[in-house]
Design an enzyme around this catalytic site. Structure first.
Site, PDB file in Angstrom:
ATOM      1  N   VAL A   1       0.824  -1.206   0.000  1.00  0.00           N
ATOM      2  CA  VAL A   1       0.000   0.000   0.000  1.00  0.00           C
ATOM      3  C   VAL A   1       0.858   1.255   0.000  1.00  0.00           C
ATOM      4  O   VAL A   1       0.631   2.187  -0.779  1.00  0.00           O
ATOM      5  CB  VAL A   1      -0.942  -0.006   1.224  1.00  0.00           C
TER       6      VAL A   1
ATOM      7  N   LYS B   1       6.193   3.279  18.561  1.00  0.00           N
ATOM      8  CA  LYS B   1       6.277   4.705  18.241  1.00  0.00           C
ATOM      9  C   LYS B   1       6.689   5.512  19.463  1.00  0.00           C
ATOM     10  O   LYS B   1       7.452   6.484  19.362  1.00  0.00           O
ATOM     11  CB  LYS B   1       4.937   5.185  17.699  1.00  0.00           C
TER      12      LYS B   1
END
Length: 429
Positions: free
Chosen positions: A15, A206
């Site tokens: 993607v 993250k």
């Protein structure tokens, strides 16, 4: 303007990778003007070469990523494979063969960022990874560069769009967790296996990256305290609303008041509706940064998806290509403080605790005594009961998380407490 093109190898064409290739092709003239030299897609490494990839010359497709990196003419490698291996080995190979790297690989950077930075520095090359955190939102570079002269004390944010979509639906519609997850899956926001998102692993990776940047110290994934959000219920949202709050899965990174340590954590929490993060809806991300001189800053935008993530990748690609032309490198790892990461028990926070208790005299006094014995002060109590059963909701003042956890364990052992229905931290006040 230099006429020889800078050659780019693309590792992965899913993607994000396919969108990177598309933008490189359709915006080729603009990229050339911005960089000062043409940029050429020199090869695309994939696992399934038979798959049709619209807009990509089939001659560029290869299954031998290592051979592509060892050609000798690759200037920049864009890695959007994800995972630990083979990405780690391929990035190391890229450095060994003179190519700078742009990566979107949060898991690898959270686990082995220090080693990758060291390899880049050893070879005099760049490692950029804006796309690894919060998609299209410019966050890594502002923290690494724009705030490099400031002191960041706290970072709190929503860094996973899937979980925010689910919690937002639970808040706005009254849906239960599974119902909201099913909707997220049907709309393509959640993977078939949503574990990495809903259990907080994605956000924790993250958080590790952001903590390292914010506090100039090495923070690995294992250093981040993590709780998932699968136990959050419609009842929790109802209780939050009574407090003027909502619930978000937050990444919270803090420097200790004495500046001698840091903490990094990911967990669901109640936050006041007046807090800027409370208004972040759907699958959007937002990160709230508190710096000593700059004050409070908020970064907001789409945190995932092909186009947003590709935008961040292309931004890094432009920066790295400019550095190549200037025969320079951008900022590398900054870990000079070497601050220890304190355990979750040292974090000072508030708790919202919902208890199922016997509806008889003395229960509240017994519960209050238990809190007092553990050094935890009660802020508010709400009690309701019927037919011998009752619920008791206690909101505490700030206390060390270890003391709060100890209190909960002691409450579970009381004969008058039939169960601890919910435990939620309260943040952002």
């Amino acid at each position: 303007m230099r006429t020889r093109p800078l050659k780019v190898a693309l590792l992965g064409c899913g993607v994000v990778g396919s969108e990177v290739a598309r933008i490189m092709t359709t915006h080729a003239d603009d990229l050339t003007a911005r960089i000062g030299a043409p940029v050429e897609l020199a090869g695309v490494a994939v696992r399934r070469p038979s798959k049709v990839r619209e807009g990509i010359d089939p001659a560029l497709i290869t299954t031998d990523a290592t051979a592509l990196l060892k050609r000798g003419d690759i200037d920049v490698v864009v890695e959007v494979i994800g995972g630990i291996e083979p990405a780690r080995t391929l990035i190391t190979t890229a450095f060994e063969n003179g190519a700078s790297v742009v990566s979107a690989n949060k898991a690898l950077l959270a686990q082995d960022g220090a080693a990758l930075h060291a390899a880049a520095e050893q070879h005099g090359l760049d490692l950029y990874y804006e796309a690894a955190v919060a998609g299209a939102i410019p966050l890594v570079r502002p923290m690494r560069e724009s705030l490099a002269g400031d002191k960041i004390n706290r970072v709190m944010g929503i860094v996973n769009g899937t979980t925010n979509f689910i919690l937002d639906k639970m808040d706005s519609t009254g849906a239960g967790y599974q119902e909201a997850l099913d909707e997220a899956t049907a709309l393509g926001y959640a993977e078939a296996d949503p574990t990495a998102d809903v259990e907080g692993y994605d956000a924790a990776a993250k958080a590790a990256i952001l903590a390292g940047i914010a506090f100039h110290t090495r923070v690995r994934l294992d250093d981040v305290y993590r709780e998932g959000m699968t136990e959050v219920s419609a009842a929790d949202f109802a209780s939050a609303k009574r407090m003027g709050c909502t619930i978000k899965l937050l990444a919270i990174l803090e420097r200790a008041a004495d500046g001698e340590s840091v903490t990094a954590r990911v967990h669901p929490a109640m936050i006041p509706l007046t807090h800027p993060l409370a208004s972040v809806r759907e699958a959007y991300n937002a990160v709230f940064v508190e710096a000593e001189a700059a004050g409070r800053l908020m970064f907001y935008g789409p945190g995932a998806g092909g186009s947003p993530t590709a935008s961040a990748v292309l931004g890094d690609l432009v920066a790295v290509c400019r550095n190549k032309l200037a025969e320079a490198t951008g900022p590398g790892e900054s870990a000079y403080t070497q601050l220890p990461v304190s355990p979750m028990g040292d974090v000072v926070t508030r708790y919202h605790i919902s208890l199922d208790v016997a509806d008889k005299p003395g229960v509240l006094a017994q519960v209050a005594t238990t809190f007092a014995e553990h050094g935890v002060s009660i802020d508010t109590v709400r009690q309701q009961g019927k037919d011998g059963e009752a619920s008791l909701v206690v909101v505490t003042h700030r206390a060390p998380d270890a003391a709060l956890s100890g209190t909960v364990e002691a409450l579970r052992k009381l004969d008058t407490v039939r169960g601890v229905a919910s435990i939620m931290r309260v943040e952002g006040e």
